[in-house]
Design a protein around this motif. Structure first.
Motif, short mmCIF file in Angstrom:
data_model
loop_
_atom_site.label_atom_id
_atom_site.label_comp_id
_atom_site.label_asym_id
_atom_site.label_seq_id
_atom_site.Cartn_x
_atom_site.Cartn_y
_atom_site.Cartn_z
N VAL A 179 0.23 4.29 1.30
CA VAL A 179 0.08 5.21 2.43
C VAL A 179 0.01 4.42 3.73
O VAL A 179 -0.66 3.39 3.81
CB VAL A 179 -1.19 6.08 2.27
N TYR A 237 0.83 -1.20 0.00
CA TYR A 237 0.00 0.00 0.00
C TYR A 237 0.87 1.26 0.00
O TYR A 237 1.90 1.30 0.66
CB TYR A 237 -0.92 0.02 1.22
N GLN A 270 -7.94 8.93 2.52
CA GLN A 270 -8.52 7.74 3.16
C GLN A 270 -7.87 7.52 4.54
O GLN A 270 -8.55 7.25 5.52
CB GLN A 270 -8.29 6.52 2.28
N TYR A 325 -3.67 1.75 3.31
CA TYR A 325 -4.46 2.84 2.74
C TYR A 325 -3.99 3.15 1.33
O TYR A 325 -2.80 3.13 1.04
CB TYR A 325 -4.36 4.08 3.63
N SER A 326 -4.95 3.46 0.46
CA SER A 326 -4.64 3.76 -0.93
C SER A 326 -4.35 5.24 -1.15
O SER A 326 -3.62 5.58 -2.08
CB SER A 326 -5.80 3.33 -1.84
N THR A 327 -4.94 6.11 -0.34
CA THR A 327 -4.75 7.54 -0.49
C THR A 327 -4.52 8.19 0.87
O THR A 327 -4.90 7.64 1.90
CB THR A 327 -5.98 8.22 -1.14
N ILE A 328 -3.94 9.39 0.84
CA ILE A 328 -3.75 10.16 2.07
C ILE A 328 -5.11 10.53 2.67
O ILE A 328 -5.29 10.48 3.89
CB ILE A 328 -2.91 11.43 1.79
#
Length: 83
Positions: free
Chosen positions: A31, A29, A51, A46-49
């Motif tokens: 993040v 992942y 999220q 996590y895929s994005t900040i």
């Protein structure tokens, strides 16, 4: 026989003296969230900040980019421009 036994005991003593360390970051992942406390630990899922920040809201935590993320671009296959 005595030398073999002593060698086995020496190897066993050395392996016990140094505990194994777990990997801090999951390279799957991009993040991670560092959660502060006792103990402080990382959650790399996590895929994005955004999220990650949604999950970290109201907690003693911070979101950061995973330095060990296995990105889609393979560094060995990058081509540099020849001048």
């Amino acid at each position: 026989m005595r030398i073999l036994t002593l060698a086995m005991l020496a190897v066993g003593a050395v392996s016990i003296a140094q505990p194994a360390q777990a990997q801090t970051y999951d390279p799957s992942y991009p993040v991670c969230m560092r959660v502060f406390g006792d103990p402080t630990y990382f959650e790399c899922r996590y895929s994005t900040i955004a999220q990650c920040k949604g999950t970290a809201a109201g907690r003693g935590a911070e979101c950061l980019l995973n330095p060990y993320f296995a990105s889609a671009v393979d560094p060995a296959r990058r081509r540099h421009r020849a001048y």
